[in-house]
Design an enzyme around this catalytic site. Structure first.
Site, PDB file in Angstrom:
ATOM      1  N   SER A 168      20.163  19.764  58.856  1.00 18.24           N
ATOM      2  CA  SER A 168      19.346  19.488  60.037  1.00 18.24           C
ATOM      3  C   SER A 168      18.290  20.580  60.232  1.00 18.24           C
ATOM      4  O   SER A 168      17.417  20.757  59.386  1.00 18.24           O
ATOM      5  CB  SER A 168      20.256  19.340  61.262  1.00 18.24           C
ATOM      6  OG  SER A 168      19.507  18.933  62.385  1.00 18.24           O
TER       7      SER A 168
ATOM      8  N   HIS B 136      43.753  78.674  15.894  1.00 16.62           N
ATOM      9  CA  HIS B 136      44.378  77.723  14.982  1.00 16.62           C
ATOM     10  C   HIS B 136      45.892  77.782  15.177  1.00 16.62           C
ATOM     11  O   HIS B 136      46.544  76.754  15.275  1.00 16.62           O
ATOM     12  CB  HIS B 136      43.981  78.053  13.546  1.00 16.62           C
ATOM     13  CG  HIS B 136      44.330  76.991  12.568  1.00 16.62           C
ATOM     14  ND1 HIS B 136      43.848  75.696  12.661  1.00 16.62           N
ATOM     15  CD2 HIS B 136      45.119  77.017  11.458  1.00 16.62           C
ATOM     16  CE1 HIS B 136      44.320  74.979  11.650  1.00 16.62           C
ATOM     17  NE2 HIS B 136      45.093  75.756  10.910  1.00 16.62           N
TER      18      HIS B 136
ATOM     19  N   HIS C  19      51.125  70.360  15.430  1.00 17.20           N
ATOM     20  CA  HIS C  19      49.920  70.471  14.605  1.00 17.20           C
ATOM     21  C   HIS C  19      49.428  69.060  14.288  1.00 17.20           C
ATOM     22  O   HIS C  19      50.105  68.289  13.609  1.00 17.20           O
ATOM     23  CB  HIS C  19      50.261  71.230  13.323  1.00 17.20           C
ATOM     24  CG  HIS C  19      49.062  71.607  12.510  1.00 17.20           C
ATOM     25  ND1 HIS C  19      47.805  71.098  12.723  1.00 17.20           N
ATOM     26  CD2 HIS C  19      48.940  72.459  11.441  1.00 17.20           C
ATOM     27  CE1 HIS C  19      46.959  71.605  11.850  1.00 17.20           C
ATOM     28  NE2 HIS C  19      47.632  72.441  11.066  1.00 17.20           N
TER      29      HIS C  19
ATOM     30  N   CYS D 289      42.760  70.447   7.873  1.00 19.25           N
ATOM     31  CA  CYS D 289      43.074  70.770   9.264  1.00 19.25           C
ATOM     32  C   CYS D 289      41.866  71.210  10.083  1.00 19.25           C
ATOM     33  O   CYS D 289      41.977  71.368  11.300  1.00 19.25           O
ATOM     34  CB  CYS D 289      44.146  71.854   9.319  1.00 19.25           C
ATOM     35  SG  CYS D 289      45.599  71.450   8.345  1.00 19.25           S
TER      36      CYS D 289
END
Length: 957
Positions: free
Chosen positions: A679, A376, A416, A240
């Site tokens: 021309s 966390h 998570h 994690c």
């Protein structure tokens, strides 16, 4: 790089790693000016809040220090396909966990008997469309794409978006060491979806290919390969904490000069998320799918999907390069708990405290200056109290204040994300610093009774809060703790003020070209729509900044379009209604300048360009200087003031206009590969090709116009093929020009032309008398040709340096012709073979046809001749009757040329524009998926097809 051998010595990066900053004792308090100070507050005493001087000058607020800048970000999270939507969800306190319908559950292979099982939690926090991928953009066949882990596919797209945001795709990165540090969760796609397809093919090439395409070890190297990044390429996995460890490792390699720029990224996707999970009492997962971090009723976390990436660079380099800095990483640290905990999956307060102190020490900031902790925060009964205890202990080394630091967890919004949890938290913290707001943490009614918030530095915000300025930069910190004990902590600071932040005058309303490009036509339409939405979301964006950023931060891809606008409202209208750009050329784009002849001029032509464009003005002034002795007047008077469109000065004004316009385009980066004049326009072509100097060409043309005018006569334009008209001509009339399949002109003396018009009327043939009373390219000029020959003999003629098509033959001029007086006499007397010339031009070059002069007469004639070829045509000056301004027409012309593939055509953005955020590339995603056995998606939207690897082609659905 390995952690400390005993598991307790943190591995940190930041200013302390440099040779002039020796390591410090993490427990030693310090103030915000990076000098250690004694901590005098005694236990039990309250520390008074610091009073900060918000007027401190920038160099005091943001001292110089070696650090890392976040210069690019991208992500896809539940309920948010981009970071704008992600922040909106965070700021609104919006949870992205959603119920799973019975239909979704059953389609994914769920057991119908589980529909009524109360222990099965059927909520999901997912990234929608993980089965889709823009395979063509990255060069994958549908079958190849189908076997690649969706984690790798989405990370590849997200990494590209992050590089876009950082402006790393618009320039040359040759020689740049660009590192990649990436992590992911284990592939859940391979065992359930891919492997069953090859279960009976052990050792086969197809199985090896499929295994490689789902391996964690190929995650970073796939990014490096596909995006051409040549620095260190490292795949990481620390459970994690993976994402934050990737960020930390990237920072260290940057500060140690192992790379110059770095991409840190992580992804976690579960293809079976809609099957839910079975709740186990006292387990780590929430009983209702919601994450209640730090709350009294916290009962576990819930899983979520997500992918995020950040682009990092040493701060000093980012500031020197003019990068847009989202935030600054002042310091980071990584360690491991070792055996200092009750079990392998349990957290350790000591390990967390140490990693937080180490990161703060490396950042050289006082904990009292940190206003936000993105924790966390998994909402487990054991984890949350340990985390707050560890944070409190770390903060108490430098402050005794309470309740001053906001504590939040993005897991309450999106669940998570496992390996990607840290990148979601980091991006949330960076966005909070950018927006100067602290978003709420959800599901917090009462605090966890095991957490003593009253005695801690922390509080949990439950509503969006403004983040006021203080006597120091706003700061935030992010934590991520992995199963097994690898902890990571990062200290962030808001971006330092730069000179580009200074106030500036409002936009001047000039016409700006907004360039868009893509690899497919469908994605190009998506780019235009995305930019329109982007401008709507951000009404404060300046259009000049957007135009500048589109040039500098985006690569020029194959399919292109541009819109021209002076205001945001014009830009929105143009983007929504923008037609497809011209089809991309397979070969290098060639450009031909078409230069019209007499009759297209009008009073005031080019006046705005003369006023606003330096090159145009200087060229016109130079021409006026050359013409003054021979004209006896200032040609600018005829151009911009007088109203006599048919006199000598007006015709000269046309030549001057064409020459000045051609020089303006060349200086803008549009260099012709060939020329063709009609021309009088052939003289301008010859001058641009180097056959005649400007100082000779303008006086010569002056005499030519005078002589032709003295001969008199008339000319009529006829809307019929020359082959049908020639039998109607006698020796009193001449076929003056063949302009197109159904367009020619006839010239002669006035009486003969009048009789001819009567015959055309009787036959019902459309015609129009030209307003100029001359009979150019006819027998009427025979008496004046000797005088003109004398003038021709006085000029120097050289072989052309640039090829052009001559009216005399209707094909490419030769050196002998270009330098022959006889050829130029024939050019004046003989028929203009313009339609043949266009055919010769197209047969050799297939160029983009650019009309250099007023209106679109020649491009219309060319289109009629090349009706089956659909040439790309561009006009560069407004028609006499048009409402558009000269500046708008020229800007649109340059934009259309860029759209056609002329890379140098984009006009610069005036002033001092700044780089601003742009919408990410609009990937044209299609379904590339192998369904798991038993799953039935019920979709037939662009299924992956059997292509390069037949055995790997996805199943039905």
């Amino acid at each position: 790089m390995p952690d400390g051998a005993d598991g307790g010595v943190p591995h940190a990066t930041g200013p302390g790693t440099g040779p002039t900053h020796p390591p410090r004792d993490p427990a030693q308090p310090y103030d915000d000016r990076t000098k250690p100070v004694p901590h005098t507050t005694q236990p039990g005493e309250d520390e008074a809040p610091a009073v900060h001087d918000t007027s401190a000058p920038p160099d005091e607020e943001f001292p110089e220090f070696p650090a890392v800048a976040v210069i690019g970000m991208a992500g896809r999270f539940p309920g948010a396909d981009d970071l704008d939507a992600f922040w909106e969800n965070l700021a609104a306190g919006r949870e992205s966990v959603r119920p799973v319908t019975d239909e979704e559950f059953l389609a994914a292979g769920g057991d119908p008997r589980d529909l009524d099982d109360p222990s099965l939690i059927r909520l999901a926090s997912v990234v929608e469309g993980i089965d889709r991928f823009d395979s063509g953009f990255f060069g994958y066949s549908p079958a190849e794409a189908a076997v690649v882990d969706p984690q790798q596919r989405l990370l590849l797209e997200t990494a590209y978006h992050a590089l876009e945001d950082a402006g790393c795709l618009g320039g040359d990165r040759t020689g740049e060491a660009f590192g990649v540090y990436a992590g992911a969760g284990d592939s859940r796609y391979y065992p359930a979806h891919v492997y069953p397809r090859f279960a009976g093919q052990p050792g086969s090439v197809a199985l090896v290919h499929a295994a490689t395409a789902n391996s964690l070890g190929t995650l970073a190297t796939r990014l490096s390969y596909e995006l051409g990044l040549t620095g260190p390429s490292v795949s990481l996995q620390t459970a994690c904490s993976t994402a934050l460890v990737a960020v930390h490792t990237a920072c260290q390699d940057l500060l140690d000069h192992r790379c110059d720029t770095a991409l840190a990224a992580a992804v976690s996707l579960n293809p079976s998320a809609v099957l839910g999970y079975r709740h186990v009492p006292d387990g780590p997962f929430s009983p209702d799918g919601h994450c209640r971090a730090f709350a009294a009723d916290a009962a576990g976390t819930s899983s979520g999907d997500g992918v995020g990436a950040v682009v990092l660079k040493r701060l000093e380099d980012a500031l020197a390069d003019g990068d847009r800095v989202h935030a600054v990483i002042r310091g980071s640290a990584v360690n491991n708990d070792g055996r200092r905990k009750v079990g392998f999956s349990a957290p350790s307060a000591a390990g967390q405290t140490e990693v937080i102190l180490a990161a703060q020490a490396q950042a050289e900031v006082d904990a009292g200056t940190i206003g936000l902790i993105e924790a966390h925060g998994t909402a487990t009964k054991l984890g949350d109290p340990i985390e707050v205890s560890a944070l409190t202990e770390a903060f108490r080394h430098s402050t005794r204040r309470t309740g001053f630091c906001a504590l939040g967890s993005v897991k309450t919004n999106i669940g998570h994300l496992g390996a990607a949890a840290g990148i979601a938290g980091l991006i949330k913290a960076v966005l909070a610093l950018e927006h100067r707001q602290i978003p709420p943490s959800l599901h917090f009614d009462r605090p966890n009774p095991l957490i003593d918030f009253d005695a801690s530095p922390f509080r949990v915000p439950t509503a969006l809060e403004e983040w006021p300025a203080s006597g120091h930069p706003r700061r935030a910190a992010v934590s991520a703790f992995g199963i097994g004990g690898t902890n990571a902590h990062v200290v962030l600071e808001e971006a330092p003020p730069t000179a580009s932040d200074a106030p500036r005058p409002p936009e001047d309303g000039c016409r700006l070209v907004l360039p868009l490009s893509a690899r497919t036509a469908g994605a190009l339409r998506g780019q235009a729509d995305a930019l329109a939405r982007h401008l709507e979301r951000r009404p404060g964006l300046r259009l000049d900044d957007v135009a500048h950023s589109l040039r500098t931060d985006r690569p020029a891809l194959r399919h292109r379009l541009t819109v021209t606008a002076a205001t945001r409202e014009e830009a929105l209208d143009a983007l929504r209604s923008a037609p497809p750009g011209p089809p991309p050329a397979d070969d290098p784009v060639r450009v031909a300048f078409l230069l019209p002849g007499g009759g297209t001029q009008y009073p005031g032509m080019g006046a705005e360009l003369y006023r606003d464009h330096t090159v145009y003005r200087d060229t016109v002034d130079e021409c006026a200087r050359v013409l003054r002795p021979v004209l006896g007047a200032d040609v600018r008077t005829a151009l911009f003031e007088e109203r006599h469109p048919d006199d000598t000065a007006a015709f000269l004004g046309l030549v001057v206009t064409e020459y000045a316009l051609a020089r303006t385009l060349v200086e803008s980066g549009v260099r012709p590969d060939a020329l063709i004049g009609h021309s009088l326009g052939e003289y301008t072509a010859a001058c641009l090709a180097g056959v005649i100097d400007l100082d000779d060409m303008l006086p010569l043309v002056t005499e030519r116009i005078r002589l032709i005018s003295s001969a008199g006569g008339a000319t009529v334009g006829v809307a019929a093929p020359a082959e049908e008209i020639e039998p109607l001509l006698d020796d009193t009339l001449s076929l003056a020009a063949v302009n197109g399949p159904n367009a020619c002109t006839v010239a002669g003396h006035l009486e003969a032309v009048t009789r001819f018009e009567d015959r055309l009327t009787r036959r019902g043939v459309p015609f129009r008398r030209l307003r100029i009373p001359v009979a150019a390219h006819s027998h009427v000029l025979d008496p004046v040709l000797p005088a003109y020959e004398t003038h021709l003999g006085q000029v120097t003629l050289r072989p052309p340096r640039l090829p052009y098509v001559t009216n005399v033959t209707g094909t490419w001029v030769t050196d002998a012709q270009a330098t022959s007086v006889r050829h130029w006499l024939d050019h004046t007397r003989n028929t203009v073979r313009f339609t043949d010339g266009i055919a010769a031009l197209w047969d050799r070059l297939h160029p983009v046809l650019v009309e250099i002069g007023p209106g679109d007469t020649l491009t219309k004639l060319a289109t009629a001749r090349l009706a089956d070829e659909a040439p790309v045509t561009v006009t560069t000056m407004r028609h006499a009757k048009a409402d558009a301004s000269d500046g708008f027409v020229l800007a649109e012309a340059l934009g259309r040329l860029w759209s056609a593939g002329v890379d140098g055509a984009l006009p610069p953005v005036p002033g001092a524009p700044r780089r601003v955020p742009l919408p990410p590339y609009a990937f044209e995603r299609r379904r590339h998926w192998i369904d798991a056995p038993g799953a039935h998606t019920g979709t037939d939207d662009a299924p992956a097809t059997q292509d390069a690897v037949p055995a790997l082609a996805p199943g039905p659905g």
